[in-house]
Design an enzyme around this catalytic site. Structure first.
Site, PDB file in Angstrom:
ATOM      1  N   SER A   1      39.336  66.064  52.712  1.00 55.12           N
ATOM      2  CA  SER A   1      39.419  65.293  53.835  1.00 55.12           C
ATOM      3  C   SER A   1      38.128  64.646  54.269  1.00 55.12           C
ATOM      4  O   SER A   1      37.896  64.503  55.496  1.00 55.12           O
ATOM      5  CB  SER A   1      40.026  66.434  54.872  1.00 55.12           C
ATOM      6  OG  SER A   1      41.264  66.857  54.707  1.00 55.12           O
TER       7      SER A   1
ATOM      8  N   GLY B   1      43.715  67.503  51.639  1.00 54.97           N
ATOM      9  CA  GLY B   1      44.888  66.700  52.240  1.00 54.97           C
ATOM     10  C   GLY B   1      45.239  67.498  53.579  1.00 54.97           C
ATOM     11  O   GLY B   1      46.457  67.140  53.875  1.00 54.97           O
TER      12      GLY B   1
ATOM     13  N   HIS C   1      40.736  70.217  39.014  1.00 57.32           N
ATOM     14  CA  HIS C   1      41.040  70.041  40.457  1.00 57.32           C
ATOM     15  C   HIS C   1      41.989  71.040  40.887  1.00 57.32           C
ATOM     16  O   HIS C   1      43.015  71.784  40.199  1.00 57.32           O
ATOM     17  CB  HIS C   1      41.830  68.708  40.402  1.00 57.32           C
ATOM     18  CG  HIS C   1      41.898  68.397  41.824  1.00 57.32           C
ATOM     19  ND1 HIS C   1      42.768  68.744  42.768  1.00 57.32           N
ATOM     20  CD2 HIS C   1      41.189  67.377  42.686  1.00 57.32           C
ATOM     21  CE1 HIS C   1      42.707  68.269  43.973  1.00 57.32           C
ATOM     22  NE2 HIS C   1      41.929  67.654  43.923  1.00 57.32           N
TER      23      HIS C   1
ATOM     24  N   LYS D   1      44.919  60.330  42.663  1.00 56.79           N
ATOM     25  CA  LYS D   1      46.044  61.631  42.373  1.00 56.79           C
ATOM     26  C   LYS D   1      47.479  60.752  41.908  1.00 56.79           C
ATOM     27  O   LYS D   1      47.110  59.790  40.940  1.00 56.79           O
ATOM     28  CB  LYS D   1      46.184  62.397  43.607  1.00 56.79           C
ATOM     29  CG  LYS D   1      45.031  62.791  43.978  1.00 56.79           C
ATOM     30  CD  LYS D   1      45.068  64.202  45.162  1.00 56.79           C
ATOM     31  CE  LYS D   1      43.870  64.640  45.767  1.00 56.79           C
ATOM     32  NZ  LYS D   1      43.892  65.686  46.775  1.00 56.79           N
TER      33      LYS D   1
ATOM     34  N   GLU E   1      44.548  71.078  42.646  1.00 52.65           N
ATOM     35  CA  GLU E   1      46.079  70.981  42.163  1.00 52.65           C
ATOM     36  C   GLU E   1      46.488  71.345  41.139  1.00 52.65           C
ATOM     37  O   GLU E   1      47.566  71.838  40.547  1.00 52.65           O
ATOM     38  CB  GLU E   1      46.287  69.453  42.465  1.00 52.65           C
ATOM     39  CG  GLU E   1      46.329  69.260  44.112  1.00 52.65           C
ATOM     40  CD  GLU E   1      45.900  67.868  44.666  1.00 52.65           C
ATOM     41  OE1 GLU E   1      45.863  67.007  43.859  1.00 52.65           O
ATOM     42  OE2 GLU E   1      45.506  67.779  45.904  1.00 52.65           O
TER      43      GLU E   1
ATOM     44  N   ASN F   1      39.620  59.920  43.924  1.00 57.26           N
ATOM     45  CA  ASN F   1      40.514  60.657  43.291  1.00 57.26           C
ATOM     46  C   ASN F   1      41.898  60.111  43.764  1.00 57.26           C
ATOM     47  O   ASN F   1      42.644  60.419  44.998  1.00 57.26           O
ATOM     48  CB  ASN F   1      40.473  62.095  43.361  1.00 57.26           C
ATOM     49  CG  ASN F   1      41.700  62.753  42.667  1.00 57.26           C
ATOM     50  OD1 ASN F   1      42.337  62.186  41.902  1.00 57.26           O
ATOM     51  ND2 ASN F   1      41.702  64.010  42.851  1.00 57.26           N
TER      52      ASN F   1
ATOM     53  N   GLU G   1      35.136  71.744  46.530  1.00 57.82           N
ATOM     54  CA  GLU G   1      36.567  71.156  47.060  1.00 57.82           C
ATOM     55  C   GLU G   1      37.030  72.595  47.699  1.00 57.82           C
ATOM     56  O   GLU G   1      37.832  72.951  46.854  1.00 57.82           O
ATOM     57  CB  GLU G   1      37.452  70.515  46.414  1.00 57.82           C
ATOM     58  CG  GLU G   1      36.929  69.177  45.816  1.00 57.82           C
ATOM     59  CD  GLU G   1      37.983  68.201  45.604  1.00 57.82           C
ATOM     60  OE1 GLU G   1      37.861  67.128  46.044  1.00 57.82           O
ATOM     61  OE2 GLU G   1      38.871  68.439  44.972  1.00 57.82           O
TER      62      GLU G   1
HETATM   63  P1  13P Z   1      41.473  64.779  50.450  1.00 56.87           P
HETATM   64  O1  13P Z   1      40.383  63.469  50.575  1.00 56.87           O
HETATM   65  O2  13P Z   1      42.997  63.790  50.713  1.00 56.87           O
HETATM   66  O3  13P Z   1      41.740  65.719  51.269  1.00 56.87           O
HETATM   67  O4  13P Z   1      41.508  64.967  48.769  1.00 56.87           O
HETATM   68  C1  13P Z   1      40.361  65.745  48.526  1.00 56.87           C
HETATM   69  C2  13P Z   1      40.676  65.869  47.064  1.00 56.87           C
HETATM   70  O5  13P Z   1      41.334  66.696  46.318  1.00 56.87           O
HETATM   71  C3  13P Z   1      39.995  64.930  46.037  1.00 56.87           C
HETATM   72  O6  13P Z   1      39.771  65.261  44.869  1.00 56.87           O
END
Ligand code: 13P
Length: 255
Positions: free
Chosen positions: A216, A176, A98, A15, A100, A13, A170
Site C-alpha cells: 500500500s 492491497g 511474493h 501482478k 500471493e 509489480n 512486504e
Molecule cells: P500494493 O501496493 O497494491 O499494496 O501491493 C504491494 C505488492 O504486493 C507489491 O508486490
C-alpha cells in the site's frame, strides 16, 4: 554508515494486470516520468508483456522484471518459464516468493531458495519477498518469521550473489489493503533484515543490499517510508498501475 553504499530501487509489480495495449499506454506514460530519476526504476510485468516492455524501454533508464521464474533449466514443467527464457529477451529482474505466490500457489521457502539460485545463476537480479501475516504480527513473532524466511530463502547463496539480490519486505496484511505499515514498523523490520544479513554474511555485505518496503505504498505515504534509513526503495502494486502515481513515487525515491 552511508546509505549511498546501495542502490535505491523503485519497482512496480503489475501482478495480473494490463493487456498488451494497456501495457503500452502505461509504459508511454511512465517513460517521461522516469527520465530524470535518481534511482533505479523497474517494471515487473506479466509474461505476455515482457517482450513489449523490453522493446519499449530500450534506450531509457527503465529496467524490466518478470513476476516469477522456475528453478529448472528446461523440461516437463507445463506453464512455467525458465531463467534463460527471461534473460534471452532482455529481462533483468525477477520477483521471487511474493506472498500471493506463497498464499495461492504453494510457494515455500525451499522453492523460493531454488528459484533465487536459478535466477542468480542465469544473471537475473532476484527481488525476494518476505513478510509476516497479520496473525503472526499479532502473536508478536514478526522478527522470528522474517529472520527465518531470510535464512531459508538465501540458504547457500554466496556473499557475492546476495549483493545482487534485492529483498522486499512486504507485510502481508499491508498488501492491497490500503493498510500501510507505519514508517517505524517498516524501518524496524527492514533493519532486522539488514542485521540478519550482517550475521549471515558481514556488515559490509548487509550494507550493500537493497531492502525495499512494499504494501500500500502510494503518493501520500511514500516520502516518509522512503526516508527511513534501512528502506532503500519500494515494491509497488496498485500505485504502479497509474503513471501519474508511479511518477510521484519515482520522484520521492530520487530524493
Ligand atoms: P500494493 O501496493 O497494491 O499494496 O501491493 C504491494 C505488492 O504486493 C507489491 O508486490
Amino acid at each position: 554508515m552511508d546509505k549511498s553504499l546501495r542502490k535505491t530501487i523503485l519497482a512496480g509489480n503489475w501482478k495480473m494486470n494490463k493487456t498488451r495495449p494497456e501495457a503500452k499506454a502505461l509504459i508511454e506514460g511512465i517513460k517521461p516520468l522516469a527520465e530524470n530519476a535518481d534511482c533505479e526504476v523497474v517494471i515487473c510485468v506479466p509474461f505476455t508483456n515482457l517482450e513489449t516492455a523490453v522493446e519499449m524501454t530500450k534506450g531509457t533508464n527503465i529496467k524490466v522484471g518478470a513476476e516469477n521464474v522456475h528453478f529448472e533449466k528446461s523440461g516437463a514443467f507445463t506453464g512455467e518459464i525458465s531463467a534463460d527464457m527471461l534473460t534471452e529477451i532482455g529481462v533483468e529482474y525477477v520477483i521471487i516468493g511474493h506472498s500471493e505466490r506463497r498464499q495461492y500457489f504453494g510457494e515455500t521457502d525451499e522453492t523460493v531458495n531454488k528459484r533465487t539460485k536459478a535466477a542468480l545463476a542465469a544473471g537475473l537480479k532476484p527481488i525476494v519477498c518476505v513478510g509476516e501475516l497479520l496473525w503472526e504480527r499479532e502473536c508478536g513473532i514478526t522478527e522470528e518469521v522474517v529472520a527465518r524466511q531470510i535464512k531459508l530463502d538465501l540458504f547457500n547463496i554466496s556473499a557475492e550473489d546476495v549483493k545482487k539480490t534485492v529483498i522486499a519486505y512486504e507485510p502481508v496484511w499491508a498488501i492491497g489493503t490500503g493498510k500501510v505499515a507505519t514508517s517505524e514498523q517498516a524501518e524496524e523490520v527492514c533493519k532486522l533484515i539488514r542485521d540478519t544479513l550482517a550475521k549471515l554474511y558481514s556488515q559490509d555485505v548487509a550494507n550493500a543490499v537493497t531492502i525495499q518496503y512494499g504494501g500500500s505504498m502510494n503518493p501520500a505515504n511514500c516520502e516518509e517510508l522512503l526516508a527511513q534509513y534501512d528502506v532503500d526503495g519500494g515494491l509497488i502494486g496498485g500505485a504502479s498501475l497509474k503513471a501519474d502515481q508511479f511518477g510521484v513515487l519515482i520522484a520521492a525515491a530520487s530524493k
